[in-house]
Design a protein around this motif. Structure first.
Motif, PDB file in Angstrom:
ATOM      1  N   ILE A   1       6.129  54.103  70.651  1.00  0.00           N
ATOM      2  CA  ILE A   1       4.754  53.702  70.914  1.00  0.00           C
ATOM      3  C   ILE A   1       4.803  52.572  71.933  1.00  0.00           C
ATOM      4  CG2 ILE A   1       2.594  52.883  69.891  1.00  0.00           C
ATOM      5  CD1 ILE A   1       3.551  53.987  67.213  1.00  0.00           C
ATOM      6  N   HIS A   2       4.556  52.892  73.180  1.00  0.00           N
ATOM      7  CA  HIS A   2       4.755  51.924  74.259  1.00  0.00           C
ATOM      8  C   HIS A   2       3.716  50.811  74.267  1.00  0.00           C
ATOM      9  CE1 HIS A   2       8.143  53.994  76.014  1.00  0.00           C
ATOM     10  NE2 HIS A   2       7.475  55.134  75.964  1.00  0.00           N
ATOM     11  N   THR A   3       2.587  51.034  73.618  1.00  0.00           N
ATOM     12  CA  THR A   3       1.609  49.952  73.492  1.00  0.00           C
ATOM     13  C   THR A   3       2.248  48.734  72.835  1.00  0.00           C
ATOM     14  OG1 THR A   3      -0.198  51.540  73.252  1.00  0.00           O
ATOM     15  CG2 THR A   3      -0.630  49.301  72.517  1.00  0.00           C
ATOM     16  N   LEU A   4       3.130  48.967  71.881  1.00  0.00           N
ATOM     17  CA  LEU A   4       3.809  47.870  71.194  1.00  0.00           C
ATOM     18  C   LEU A   4       4.724  47.107  72.142  1.00  0.00           C
ATOM     19  CD1 LEU A   4       4.712  49.672  67.827  1.00  0.00           C
ATOM     20  CD2 LEU A   4       2.789  48.134  68.277  1.00  0.00           C
ATOM     21  N   ASP A   5       5.314  47.804  73.119  1.00  0.00           N
ATOM     22  CA  ASP A   5       6.158  47.125  74.099  1.00  0.00           C
ATOM     23  C   ASP A   5       5.315  46.193  74.974  1.00  0.00           C
ATOM     24  OD1 ASP A   5       8.540  48.356  73.279  1.00  0.00           O
ATOM     25  OD2 ASP A   5       8.165  50.101  74.528  1.00  0.00           O
ATOM     26  N   TYR A   6       4.160  46.673  75.401  1.00  0.00           N
ATOM     27  CA  TYR A   6       3.262  45.821  76.183  1.00  0.00           C
ATOM     28  C   TYR A   6       2.882  44.577  75.386  1.00  0.00           C
ATOM     29  CZ  TYR A   6       2.308  49.397  79.792  1.00  0.00           C
ATOM     30  OH  TYR A   6       2.407  50.283  80.831  1.00  0.00           O
ATOM     31  N   LEU A   7       2.566  44.770  74.118  1.00  0.00           N
ATOM     32  CA  LEU A   7       2.143  43.645  73.278  1.00  0.00           C
ATOM     33  C   LEU A   7       3.285  42.657  73.055  1.00  0.00           C
ATOM     34  CD1 LEU A   7      -0.041  45.554  70.649  1.00  0.00           C
ATOM     35  CD2 LEU A   7      -0.854  43.958  72.396  1.00  0.00           C
ATOM     36  N   ARG A   8       4.495  43.167  72.859  1.00  0.00           N
ATOM     37  CA  ARG A   8       5.644  42.268  72.697  1.00  0.00           C
ATOM     38  C   ARG A   8       5.877  41.460  73.978  1.00  0.00           C
ATOM     39  NH1 ARG A   8       8.033  47.036  70.666  1.00  0.00           N
ATOM     40  NH2 ARG A   8       8.035  47.106  68.390  1.00  0.00           N
ATOM     41  N   GLY A   9       5.782  42.133  75.115  1.00  0.00           N
ATOM     42  CA  GLY A   9       5.952  41.427  76.375  1.00  0.00           C
ATOM     43  C   GLY A   9       4.902  40.351  76.562  1.00  0.00           C
ATOM     44  N   PHE A  10       3.675  40.691  76.234  1.00  0.00           N
ATOM     45  CA  PHE A  10       2.575  39.727  76.320  1.00  0.00           C
ATOM     46  C   PHE A  10       2.831  38.530  75.415  1.00  0.00           C
ATOM     47  CE2 PHE A  10      -1.753  38.532  74.692  1.00  0.00           C
ATOM     48  CZ  PHE A  10      -2.210  37.925  75.857  1.00  0.00           C
ATOM     49  N   ALA A  11       3.290  38.789  74.196  1.00  0.00           N
ATOM     50  CA  ALA A  11       3.576  37.704  73.249  1.00  0.00           C
ATOM     51  C   ALA A  11       4.680  36.790  73.779  1.00  0.00           C
ATOM     52  CB  ALA A  11       3.971  38.278  71.891  1.00  0.00           C
ATOM     53  N   LEU A  12       5.701  37.379  74.408  1.00  0.00           N
ATOM     54  CA  LEU A  12       6.805  36.574  74.946  1.00  0.00           C
ATOM     55  C   LEU A  12       6.344  35.630  76.052  1.00  0.00           C
ATOM     56  CD1 LEU A  12       9.747  39.143  75.132  1.00  0.00           C
ATOM     57  CD2 LEU A  12       9.709  37.034  73.807  1.00  0.00           C
ATOM     58  N   LEU A  13       5.357  36.060  76.833  1.00  0.00           N
ATOM     59  CA  LEU A  13       4.831  35.204  77.897  1.00  0.00           C
ATOM     60  C   LEU A  13       4.300  33.898  77.319  1.00  0.00           C
ATOM     61  CD1 LEU A  13       2.856  37.733  80.146  1.00  0.00           C
ATOM     62  CD2 LEU A  13       5.183  36.890  80.480  1.00  0.00           C
ATOM     63  N   GLY A  14       3.536  34.015  76.247  1.00  0.00           N
ATOM     64  CA  GLY A  14       2.957  32.816  75.633  1.00  0.00           C
ATOM     65  C   GLY A  14       3.979  31.979  74.890  1.00  0.00           C
ATOM     66  N   ILE A  15       4.921  32.630  74.235  1.00  0.00           N
ATOM     67  CA  ILE A  15       5.949  31.907  73.474  1.00  0.00           C
ATOM     68  C   ILE A  15       6.756  30.989  74.385  1.00  0.00           C
ATOM     69  CG2 ILE A  15       8.152  32.255  72.266  1.00  0.00           C
ATOM     70  CD1 ILE A  15       6.828  34.676  70.882  1.00  0.00           C
ATOM     71  N   LEU A  16       7.059  31.453  75.584  1.00  0.00           N
ATOM     72  CA  LEU A  16       7.825  30.638  76.529  1.00  0.00           C
ATOM     73  C   LEU A  16       7.085  29.347  76.884  1.00  0.00           C
ATOM     74  CD1 LEU A  16      10.177  30.196  78.488  1.00  0.00           C
ATOM     75  CD2 LEU A  16       8.948  31.573  80.168  1.00  0.00           C
ATOM     76  N   LEU A  17       5.774  29.431  77.082  1.00  0.00           N
ATOM     77  CA  LEU A  17       4.985  28.257  77.463  1.00  0.00           C
ATOM     78  C   LEU A  17       5.077  27.141  76.430  1.00  0.00           C
ATOM     79  CD1 LEU A  17       1.726  29.993  78.771  1.00  0.00           C
ATOM     80  CD2 LEU A  17       3.543  28.960  80.148  1.00  0.00           C
TER      81      LEU A  17
END
Length: 332
Positions: free
Chosen positions: A10-26
């Motif tokens: 389910i590639h939607t989950l990959d998009y969401l994980r990537g999005f979450a990582l963007l914020g976690i780094l900040l």
């Protein structure tokens, strides 16, 4: 969009994980580089407010929820292959815990050990009815959020992620656009109300400001998730965000590499304890560029991220092929 689902992923989950990582780094970059609290009425102060209004506690929440979804999918797929799913899952979280222990020596606020322990606690709920899990998860989430007990929030979030898997919420999302839009709108209204109230309390010394942020975090996170899912229904945006999918597909690798890159850049520039809030944003932009390009390039030739490959191999006690079949054929 059909959940952007191919080859049982389910590639939607990959998009969401990537999005979450963007914020976690900040957020993670701040303690790693020993960033000092800034003074009022400056660009740094404005960025500090932005982080605590829109980032802090929002993306970690999404990441925790998605771990619960992955938890459900892993066990369900293992069962469908007639594997001993319990043994595999326990081995999986043991490997993750050990990776987390090593990571902890560099990043004291790391999440892998937390997820491993929470996964162990939530494991018995896999066989519980989804209605019960939903009630327990929501009750715990609301209670812990209101009390602002942030360290315990991953437990209900992971349980709700598991429950989302039981309800198959990420299956055939194209047919659920109206429900997603309604949910997103409702979370959006709650988020605006909460954020306006939080902003009115904005102050370095005001504990209420931080308390409100934790309390409304799940609603803001849910709004972010809903908005991204709706945006992914637009083909042009889905294509633009393709690097984010690769970024999220290698979530474990990129999560660990974030720490490595922060520390390497910090040492190279000798900025520990000296860098400002705004300057950390520039460092994050550099790390985003490196990781997004690396993830897209790596997955062009390999089936798994480096640490995902190790994690999978130790889970199944058998190292899977790393290089893609077409790449191996071209090499012959």
């Amino acid at each position: 969009m059909n959940s952007i689902k191919t080859a049982n992923r389910i590639h939607t989950l990959d998009y969401l994980r990537g999005f979450a990582l963007l914020g976690i780094l900040l957020v993670n970059i701040l303690p790693l580089l020993s960033v000092q609290i800034t003074v009022s009425l400056t660009a740094d102060a404005s960025y500090w407010k932005f982080l605590y209004l829109f980032v802090e506690g929002r993306f970690y929440t999404i990441f925790s929820f998605l771990f619960g979804v992955s938890f459900y999918l892993f066990i369900t797929r293992a069962n469908s292959r007639r594997k001993n799913s319990t043994v595999l899952f326990l081995r999986r979280i043991l490997v993750m815990f050990l990776m987390g222990l090593i990571h902890f020596s560099f990043q004291p606020g790391e999440a892998l050990t937390v997820y491993a322990v929470c996964g162990l606690l939530v494991l018995p709920f896999y066989k519980v009815k989804k209605e019960t899990n939903l009630m327990v998860g929501l009750t715990l989430l609301i209670g812990l959020s209101v009390l602002a007990i942030k360290p315990l929030l991953p437990i209900p979030l992971i349980l709700l992620g598991l429950t989302a898997g039981q309800y198959q919420l990420f299956e055939d999302l194209a047919s659920k656009k109206k429900q997603v839009a309604f949910f997103t709108g409702m979370m959006g209204v709650l988020s605006v109300i909460g954020l306006v109230y939080q902003y009115q309390q904005a102050s370095f010394e005001n504990y209420t400001f931080y308390h409100i942020g934790i309390m409304i975090g799940p609603a803001v996170s849910a709004f972010y998730v809903g908005m991204l899912i709706l945006l992914l229904n637009i083909p042009v945006i889905q294509r633009i965000l393709t690097p984010l999918k690769a970024y999220g597909r290698m979530a474990l690798t990129n999560y660990l590499l974030q720490t490595a890159l922060i520390l390497i850049i910090g040492a190279m520039l000798d900025v520990f304890g000296q860098i400002t809030y705004m300057e950390t944003l520039y460092v994050c932009a550099v790390i985003y560029g490196i990781q997004l390009a690396f993830s897209s390039l790596w997955l062009r030739y390999f089936q798994f991220g480096p640490f995902e490959w190790i994690w999978r191999g130790l889970t199944y006690l058998e190292m899977p092929p790393l290089v893609k079949k077409e790449t191996r054929k071209d090499a012959k």
